[in-house]
Design a protein around this motif. Structure first.
Motif, PDB file in Angstrom:
ATOM      1  N   ILE A   1       0.829  -1.206   0.000  1.00 15.70           N
ATOM      2  CA  ILE A   1       0.000   0.000   0.000  1.00 15.70           C
ATOM      3  C   ILE A   1       0.865   1.260   0.000  1.00 15.70           C
ATOM      4  N   TYR A   2       1.906   1.250   0.806  1.00 16.30           N
ATOM      5  CA  TYR A   2       2.810   2.399   0.862  1.00 16.30           C
ATOM      6  C   TYR A   2       4.246   1.939   0.595  1.00 16.30           C
ATOM      7  N   ALA A   3       5.033   2.811  -0.031  1.00 17.59           N
ATOM      8  CA  ALA A   3       6.480   2.555  -0.107  1.00 17.59           C
ATOM      9  C   ALA A   3       7.031   2.564   1.307  1.00 17.59           C
ATOM     10  N   HIS A   4       7.999   1.701   1.578  1.00 17.63           N
ATOM     11  CA  HIS A   4       8.522   1.563   2.938  1.00 17.63           C
ATOM     12  C   HIS A   4       9.945   1.020   2.870  1.00 17.63           C
ATOM     13  N   PRO A   5      10.705   1.162   3.963  1.00 17.58           N
ATOM     14  CA  PRO A   5      12.065   0.600   3.954  1.00 17.58           C
ATOM     15  C   PRO A   5      12.013  -0.907   3.723  1.00 17.58           C
ATOM     16  N   LYS A   6      13.038  -1.444   3.095  1.00 16.85           N
ATOM     17  CA  LYS A   6      13.105  -2.878   2.779  1.00 16.85           C
ATOM     18  C   LYS A   6      12.984  -3.719   4.057  1.00 16.85           C
TER      19      LYS A   6
ATOM     20  N   ASP B   1      16.785   0.068   9.007  1.00 15.38           N
ATOM     21  CA  ASP B   1      16.810   1.417   9.573  1.00 15.38           C
ATOM     22  C   ASP B   1      17.441   2.410   8.602  1.00 15.38           C
ATOM     23  N   ALA B   2      17.415   3.666   9.012  1.00 18.27           N
ATOM     24  CA  ALA B   2      17.874   4.760   8.134  1.00 18.27           C
ATOM     25  C   ALA B   2      19.339   4.585   7.740  1.00 18.27           C
ATOM     26  N   GLU B   3      20.129   4.085   8.673  1.00 15.21           N
ATOM     27  CA  GLU B   3      21.547   3.911   8.390  1.00 15.21           C
ATOM     28  C   GLU B   3      21.763   2.863   7.289  1.00 15.21           C
ATOM     29  N   THR B   4      21.038   1.786   7.390  1.00 11.92           N
ATOM     30  CA  THR B   4      21.158   0.744   6.362  1.00 11.92           C
ATOM     31  C   THR B   4      20.673   1.259   5.003  1.00 11.92           C
ATOM     32  N   ILE B   5      19.583   2.023   5.033  1.00 17.59           N
ATOM     33  CA  ILE B   5      19.107   2.627   3.777  1.00 17.59           C
ATOM     34  C   ILE B   5      20.220   3.475   3.161  1.00 17.59           C
ATOM     35  N   ALA B   6      20.840   4.313   3.982  1.00 14.95           N
ATOM     36  CA  ALA B   6      21.881   5.218   3.488  1.00 14.95           C
ATOM     37  C   ALA B   6      23.062   4.438   2.911  1.00 14.95           C
ATOM     38  N   GLN B   7      23.411   3.367   3.593  1.00 16.65           N
ATOM     39  CA  GLN B   7      24.555   2.567   3.156  1.00 16.65           C
ATOM     40  C   GLN B   7      24.263   1.851   1.827  1.00 16.65           C
TER      41      GLN B   7
END
Lengths: 503, 503, 503
Positions: free
Chosen positions: A334-339, A371-377
């Protein structure tokens, strides 16, 4: 003597006259030689295809001697008996016989029909290990073992029954429809249901009967219990890296409105360069050199391939766990979300206890997501490829647009969901609170379209830096806002009429 | 010494091992040599791409000596310092530095990021002048400076807000969404918003930050004030004429339902010949010889290219003002109408005072549109190309069909507009007379679909002599008439219910 | 002397400099030589195209000496005067002059514009005979002479008229719209309506004016009364077998939602192999060797081509009657049903007396359709090709899925038809019983979509073993069930409102 002579003739025909067949050919094992003698006649297409393969041209032993980034055989422990012949019929179809439920006696050999990733791991251990951690390897179970998705599946694939004054009823879908529908890409669960005698050119023979076969879906459950299918992308029987690097392979499953990656690529600047210029590229070399071998990325270049610059420096390491380079899940929900953290998404629960990665208001089930850190990496890993051709300013601005588009499309889907919630609350549709399905009414399908097709396609057009119309008039923001207006109009009409329909 | 050696190695790698790189290479300027030394390492893709270009293989001085139709450098006044080296990094990115707002100091050189058509005009003056007169050069301003289109843009790209009993409200769209939406193809307006220090492989460096970048839209407003982007079609950094002649380039912006030219071409007889046979064509020669170089037209052959017969006689002269061969504007607006006189369409006013080329009843705003004589003359220009393969009877009948289809589709859109006018008049929808938008209600989107997608696609299928289904079941007359029936049904339902909704 | 010299120069230009032109060229007849002298100048594209053809490279006499499966000229009686020169302009356009209504005097020769299958039959008698028995040869008459289809055609192609409180009225469509719409693929009926003088480069000349021209539809009615057009697939003027074997040719008419064969193929495993690997295949050889010449089927491989294994054993004989390999008609009508016995489908009557192959409840008009035995036999013929690469278990399971999908999609369409019947019975729509059309109301178009697009596409995705999304989210089961829900919702709304609309 005669069969050997015949065998040589057959090989000569294939190996000398066929365009695309490598000049060099490796020694063929006695077992494979015996396979080919019959199958070159009964299945000439397969044998010729294999004859064009790297598997026919080299041996594991030779391939293991390669050093550095050119190495293709990641296993250091390839069994001795396999090392000095080509990788032919017998080498794969007779491997790990005890592990395969479909192993059967065939002309004195124990062979199995379905070769699995665990067979391929004999030589390609690292790729297989990475793929096991790829969400695609779980594509069958993630769908089949999720109650919400099961309901979705039923309302799409099941037989419909209309009764006056009642909701449409859908039966549980049959196995053949499932195999041809969702599980064509997600992969079927294979099972041996018995054996069958068949009359062949070489007399009566007994073969296993396999439920769910044929199938080459990415999350297939194999007869040795392994998940996945290497031939989804490395199509039998060339198992060609060149083919897997071309976008047509990904298109098999990534072209529909729920995941229009191929179409967007084709209409993007990168896709244009591929279409116009790739006849001058090289798709075979390992590693793959940016600039020298190709000048615009294909799907594989961004998501999988080992890339180097022309001095051999690694730009991006190979990965068969595609999420290594992806922080956000843009589609399918339904919504885009972190993996998700785990490739097994059946374990996810949102605040309402449903196996979904967000609530209906968009709040992520964050314990189950990266989490945000993993997304950034992961983003940084992806950007290494972008930066091989583009400056930092270009690349940064591109990803800022993507972040913005994720937020904007999530907002529009939230509007759609508010409309849907109003319809459910006012009794104009029957939602979960009244024991209904989320997916089996006119207005619910409109709502689905906003997130399953339009928000999703808009995000892809953004992520892939192109396909302008795919984010606007083809299947993008125009359709997304039109559907919001359609939903509001429907609700308004129902409100004007006054009485909600019978339950 | 060492850098020169390294430079030679780099060049050798690129120039000798890369497929598609011309054998001949022109001398490289000292400045460009210095650019390449770093950028071949940091951006190997770009440098390799350029190494494959004609710009790397020749010099302006040499190109200027070409006579007749083979001439590519139309400027007679290429500045002396540029004449004797290849057209490399420095030659373009350091040209006219004072004119560019993004010029910055970079390793001792004044360079600018965004090369503009006015830079390219240094060698290609005629093409640039023609393009300035092409409506595509005005694609940004024609959209951004038209109040009706702004409203359309807002209802598609803006954030939506649903409130019970109210019309859906759309905010003004944000800059990133606009850049990725309509202006991906139309072109953004670039502006330098500041500078940024970045940590690079070669230490800290300062770069300009450019709003609206990246973008390669056809009407981009550049940092020297010029309009347009040559790289929309002549993709960086090969700037290849071959690529611009292939239909994939046009597809980047001409594939969506609002302008499905590529899809129709692909399904046409011409497109079939291209797909099946173009591996035997030549896309590089200038001029382009009908029959010898290609046997069916691509987009460029009909709309832009200089075509000759095999005796060198000109069949059609090159033009970068595409409307030279087009009398009618088939898409993008409510009714097909004669092409605007000026590429600046913001000056157009219909009888109602709106910036539209027709009234809602289809009457053309004829003061702003070309006359019948000009239409006839442009058609004749186009037909010169048709007649290189087809007889007069064939060609005449084709254009009679197109004229008929323009009239028929305009008629069907008139029916849709009558239905829309009834809905507005009866208060079932809120039109301009009640201060409403034309584009923000369910029924208004249905009406839009008739002209923005279906009438339009039907006309393209006619104009391009093919794509049978695109004029019928794919996105043509079937969808057009279905939508008329949908609109009538909706109006009927609302009339049966009786009370118009709250305003 | 001068013209001969000029002629030689022209030929040299074409025959030596053009890529793809065979080195060998056959002697050109005096008449054709005279044609080329002018037309190489006025229509260089056509002449160059022909120069690349097999027709230019050989002579019928030579082609007739070929034995076995390599034979292309199936007629044993090619007239003596045609045997020893290439098949040029004169050989086709001056053949059977008396039979053609468009034969006219042109520079001392009697030539006709439109070459027909009966002309081609001079050399290709067997192919022509087979094609006459192909339902495609009847594509014009089967549409034009069926009252139900005529009504469908009128509601799609005719001018619309909206009057308040009335049903939408559609006029009979005009000839040009018909030629460009349905009959673009189905073929027009050609007729000579007069003659016209035209000013040419060679002075004033008189030409016939031909209604319905240009057209290359598969069921065109020609000026000698024959049905069909060989150039639909063997595109003028190369008439290339290679081109007909590529899927782009079939795509001209088989890409729309009513028959999305090409799109499904492109997204299938077979299509992926074609896209990624066919640059290494050979499309010219006759016969076509599985494995050696190609490793995955194109449309032609499954439906038409003569296929052999690499020992020359026939896998499938060539047929230009495509139904030889097809038991079921999957598209174009309300329910999938066994193929008609006769290519002339205008003779079919269902139980209600309508010219349709099933009743509205799905019961087949079995007297007009092939029986189970014929279906089985045709399936076996098709499977011969499948089995060249796939095992029996694979192939059997594939066809079991197809049978299942035929049954399942027919069931879903039956649900849609029940909803439609309710709407007709309750007066919410006007069906045949009230003298109405089946195709001219909002709800009727929704019903049409279920069978004309979604059930149909789902069956194709099944039959072609691929294009997963085409059977689910692209244009398949999702859209099919969504439309069922839309129909139910519409009916519910109308029932809630209570009063049926005015007739």
């Amino acid at each position: 003597m005669q069969t050997t002579f015949r065998f040589l003739v057959v090989l000569l025909v294939f190996f000398m006259c066929v365009p695309g067949v490598p000049a060099e050919q490796a020694p063929v094992s006695v077992s494979t030689q015996e396979c080919i003698e019959c199958h070159a006649v009964t299945h000439p297409g397969i044998v010729a295809d294999w004859a064009r393969s790297r598997h026919a041209a080299t041996t594991p032993g030779k391939a293991m001697t390669v050093t550095g980034t050119a190495l293709k055989v990641s296993s250091r422990q390839v069994p001795e008996p396999l090392r000095d012949t080509s990788v032919g019929c017998a080498e794969c179809h007779m491997l790990r016989g005890d592990a395969h439920a479909d192993t059967f006696e065939h002309n004195g050999y124990d062979i199995h029909v379905v070769v699995s990733p665990d067979d391929c791991a004999t030589c390609h251990a690292q790729e297989r290990a990475e793929y096991a951690d790829n969400i695609m390897a779980r594509a069958h179970t993630n769908l089949a073992d999720n109650a919400v998705y099961n309901d979705l599946e039923r309302t799409i694939l099941g037989r419909s029954h209309h009764k006056a004054g009642k909701h449409m009823v859908f039966d549980a879908p049959d196995a053949r429809t499932r195999a041809e529908g969702c599980y064509y890409c997600h992969g079927t669960k294979l099972a041996v249901s018995g054996t069958q005698w068949r009359d062949t050119d070489y007399g009566e023979m007994e073969f296993p009967v396999i439920e769910g076969w044929p199938n080459q879906g990415v999350g297939r459950i194999n007869l040795d219990g392994s998940h996945g299918s290497c031939t989804s992308c490395h199509t039998r029987h060339q198992f060609s890296i060149a083919m897997a690097r071309k976008p047509y392979t990904c298109m098999e499953c990534h072209a529909g409105p729920d995941v229009p990656a191929y179409k967007i690529y084709a209409a993007s600047k990168h896709g244009n360069i591929f279409s116009a210029k790739s006849d001058q590229w090289r798709f075979d070399p390992v590693p793959w050199t940016v600039g020298k071998d190709f000048t615009a990325p294909t799907c594989a270049a961004c998501h999988i391939s080992l890339l180097v610059d022309d001095e051999g420096m690694v730009i991006n390491r190979r990965t068969h766990k595609m999420s290594d380079r992806l922080g956000w899940r843009l589609f399918g929900l339904i919504y885009a979300h972190p993996k998700p953290r785990s490739p097994d998404t059946t374990i996810i629960r949102n605040a309402a206890g449903l196996p979904l990665p967000t609530d209906l208001d968009g709040t992520p089930a964050k314990d189950y997501l990266i989490d945000a850190e993993t997304i950034a990496q992961r983003r940084q890993t992806m950007q290494s490829t972008c930066l091989a051709c583009h400056g930092t300013g270009w690349v940064d601005a591109h990803f800022e647009r993507l972040d913005n588009t994720i937020a904007e499309t999530n907002h529009q889907v939230r509007t759609a969901t508010r409309l849907m919630e109003t319809a459910w609350a006012q009794g104009h549709a029957r939602g979960l609170d009244r024991g209904g399905s989320l997916f089996d009414e006119h207005i619910e399908r409109r709502w689905m379209n906003t997130w399953l097709f339009y928000a999703n396609a808009t995000r892809f057009a953004s992520a892939m830096a192109g396909g302008g119309d795919y984010g606007v008039f083809e299947i993008g923001r125009y359709q997304l806002t039109s559907t919001l207006l359609d939903m509001q109009d429907w609700l308004e009409t129902r409100q004007m009429i006054g009485t909600p329909p019978a339950p």
